[in-house]
Design a protein around this motif. Sequence first.
Motif, PDB file in Angstrom:
ATOM      1  N   ARG A 204       1.030  -1.116  -0.003  1.00  0.00           N
ATOM      2  CA  ARG A 204      -0.058  -0.005  -0.158  1.00  0.00           C
ATOM      3  C   ARG A 204       0.781   1.288  -0.198  1.00  0.00           C
ATOM      4  NH1 ARG A 204      -2.683  -1.009   4.255  1.00  0.00           N
ATOM      5  NH2 ARG A 204      -1.826   0.812   5.437  1.00  0.00           N
ATOM      6  N   ASP A 205       0.758   2.101  -1.034  1.00  0.00           N
ATOM      7  CA  ASP A 205       1.577   3.450  -1.049  1.00  0.00           C
ATOM      8  C   ASP A 205       3.037   2.998  -1.207  1.00  0.00           C
ATOM      9  OD1 ASP A 205      -0.921   4.732  -0.901  1.00  0.00           O
ATOM     10  OD2 ASP A 205      -0.622   4.905   1.198  1.00  0.00           O
ATOM     11  N   ASN A 206       3.190   1.966  -1.830  1.00  0.00           N
ATOM     12  CA  ASN A 206       4.746   1.593  -2.232  1.00  0.00           C
ATOM     13  C   ASN A 206       5.329   0.917  -0.968  1.00  0.00           C
ATOM     14  OD1 ASN A 206       6.001   1.145  -4.359  1.00  0.00           O
ATOM     15  ND2 ASN A 206       7.277   2.549  -4.090  1.00  0.00           N
ATOM     16  N   HIS A 207       4.552   0.813   0.155  1.00  0.00           N
ATOM     17  CA  HIS A 207       5.087   0.176   1.126  1.00  0.00           C
ATOM     18  C   HIS A 207       4.676  -1.261   1.444  1.00  0.00           C
ATOM     19  CE1 HIS A 207       6.972   3.789   2.719  1.00  0.00           C
ATOM     20  NE2 HIS A 207       5.970   4.489   2.708  1.00  0.00           N
ATOM     21  N   LEU A 208       5.339  -2.163   2.152  1.00  0.00           N
ATOM     22  CA  LEU A 208       5.002  -3.719   2.342  1.00  0.00           C
ATOM     23  C   LEU A 208       4.355  -3.932   3.875  1.00  0.00           C
ATOM     24  CD1 LEU A 208       8.141  -5.363   0.613  1.00  0.00           C
ATOM     25  CD2 LEU A 208       5.962  -4.436  -0.438  1.00  0.00           C
ATOM     26  N   PHE A 209       3.630  -4.694   3.858  1.00  0.00           N
ATOM     27  CA  PHE A 209       2.820  -5.141   4.941  1.00  0.00           C
ATOM     28  C   PHE A 209       2.613  -6.636   5.108  1.00  0.00           C
ATOM     29  CE2 PHE A 209       1.947  -0.761   4.076  1.00  0.00           C
ATOM     30  CZ  PHE A 209       1.856  -0.091   5.311  1.00  0.00           C
ATOM     31  N   TYR A 210       2.184  -7.111   6.248  1.00  0.00           N
ATOM     32  CA  TYR A 210       1.675  -8.473   6.513  1.00  0.00           C
ATOM     33  C   TYR A 210       0.954  -8.343   7.672  1.00  0.00           C
ATOM     34  CZ  TYR A 210       5.246  -9.527  10.428  1.00  0.00           C
ATOM     35  OH  TYR A 210       5.835  -9.449  11.365  1.00  0.00           O
ATOM     36  N   GLN A 211       0.102  -9.422   7.987  1.00  0.00           N
ATOM     37  CA  GLN A 211      -0.619  -9.484   9.082  1.00  0.00           C
ATOM     38  C   GLN A 211      -0.168 -10.444  10.055  1.00  0.00           C
ATOM     39  OE1 GLN A 211      -3.830  -7.850   9.834  1.00  0.00           O
ATOM     40  NE2 GLN A 211      -3.699  -6.786   7.900  1.00  0.00           N
ATOM     41  N   GLU A 216      -2.001  -5.286  11.264  1.00  0.00           N
ATOM     42  CA  GLU A 216      -1.125  -4.966  10.467  1.00  0.00           C
ATOM     43  C   GLU A 216       0.222  -4.547  10.681  1.00  0.00           C
ATOM     44  OE1 GLU A 216      -2.426  -2.907   6.414  1.00  0.00           O
ATOM     45  OE2 GLU A 216      -1.717  -1.322   7.697  1.00  0.00           O
ATOM     46  N   VAL A 217       1.322  -5.235   9.969  1.00  0.00           N
ATOM     47  CA  VAL A 217       2.474  -4.796  10.570  1.00  0.00           C
ATOM     48  C   VAL A 217       3.363  -4.229   9.289  1.00  0.00           C
ATOM     49  CG1 VAL A 217       4.765  -5.573  11.449  1.00  0.00           C
ATOM     50  CG2 VAL A 217       2.355  -6.508  12.396  1.00  0.00           C
ATOM     51  N   ARG A 218       3.953  -3.313   9.298  1.00  0.00           N
ATOM     52  CA  ARG A 218       4.825  -2.571   8.132  1.00  0.00           C
ATOM     53  C   ARG A 218       6.191  -3.150   8.313  1.00  0.00           C
ATOM     54  NH1 ARG A 218       5.747   3.690   6.344  1.00  0.00           N
ATOM     55  NH2 ARG A 218       8.023   3.416   5.819  1.00  0.00           N
ATOM     56  N   ILE A 219       6.800  -3.533   6.971  1.00  0.00           N
ATOM     57  CA  ILE A 219       7.937  -4.172   6.827  1.00  0.00           C
ATOM     58  C   ILE A 219       9.061  -3.230   6.493  1.00  0.00           C
ATOM     59  CG2 ILE A 219       9.404  -5.730   5.661  1.00  0.00           C
ATOM     60  CD1 ILE A 219       6.584  -7.275   4.965  1.00  0.00           C
TER      61      ILE A 219
END
Length: 397
Positions: A204-211, A216-219
């Motif tokens: 999302r918005d060129n940032h990476l995440f996982y659950q 939600e956790v940003r990488i």
Amino acid sequence: MLKGVRKAFNESFQQEAHERLLQEIESEFPGQLDFRVAETPVFLDQGFKTKLLMAGNLIIDFIKKPDFKEITEKAVPEAYKFKDEGEHCEFLCFDFAVCESDSGEYEPQLIELQGFPTLFAWQHYLAAKYRKHQKIDKKLSPFFNRINAFNYTEELSKVIKSKSSENTILLEVYPEKQRTKIDFELSKAYFGIEVVCLSEIYTRDNHLFYQKGGTEVRIDRIYNRVIFDEVERKYPELKGKISFLKNAEVKWIANPSWFYRISKYCLPHLKGSYLPEAYFLSDINRPDDLKNFVLKPIFSFAGEGVNLNPTIKDLEDISDRENYILQRKVQYSPFIPGTDGEHSKGEIRLIYIWPEGLNRPKLITSLARLSKSNMLNTTSANGAQWTGSSSVFSESH
């Protein structure tokens, strides 16, 4: 090698002690060990160790050449050119066969090299298990360059995690199905990082995440264990993930592009006593003594696709000749006598980290793979005694 140490180890070896070692691993990481562990470590003398260091330095000199990126630009497929590659690769691995020279001395011969992480956590863990369950001279160490059992994980953690405020994950494809899954679990324990499957990543918005647990956790950083061309070949359902990962705002440790730059692609460029001659198949029709060469795909892992006895037809059937090399065969020496009267052959991997600010990479440890077959990997052990994954101990100075 260290003949006195080898003799003492063999004389004191008890199979029951090795069984206790395996049982302890199983109790600590149930169902996670998916390859054979050799009954014995490798014991290096100073002479062989010096030869390894000399060969490693020759390779590093090549990697440090000002025009290295220009030389290896064609090695990186356009599909796998990731953003913010950086000036150097954080991890280097050089694999050497243990051979015997014409004068009867043991010597290393380069098999391949990788700009990619290896079993950092597993090797630390395994060396400690050998020392606990078998009689290993206290003067021998599995480490190099003032690294010891206390600061090894700290040194690695600085490279993998950097600032504690950044969120670092270990990224792999279906990690629970990989043969190296025990290393992932150990990495989680040693470095305090989560192991995340590629299938779980979104952007999302060129940032990476996982659950994680519904949150939600940003990488921020990725300790990368994914080989991306394998994703296309083995896991086509995840192929679409690659495009958004290439330009994401994230720090790769190491950037996937280095897997292609520092690879068998370098072999034809390397010259030296312990660096066998190699040629791009596209640069040579066929050598007059083809029987003395091995055919290797440049971009493969764990010995996949290697042809030990290529024929003229094999060469003629290859259309993408620029993606293959011919490398002069080496003769593995059966250098480890077993308690069963048989001997094992082996490869030794030198393992480096390259922290920010250092002019050269730093050798920290090594690993060994023992076998009685012609293929040197843990898959080829086939249950034979004194084969499989192993550690290397040498005199520290």
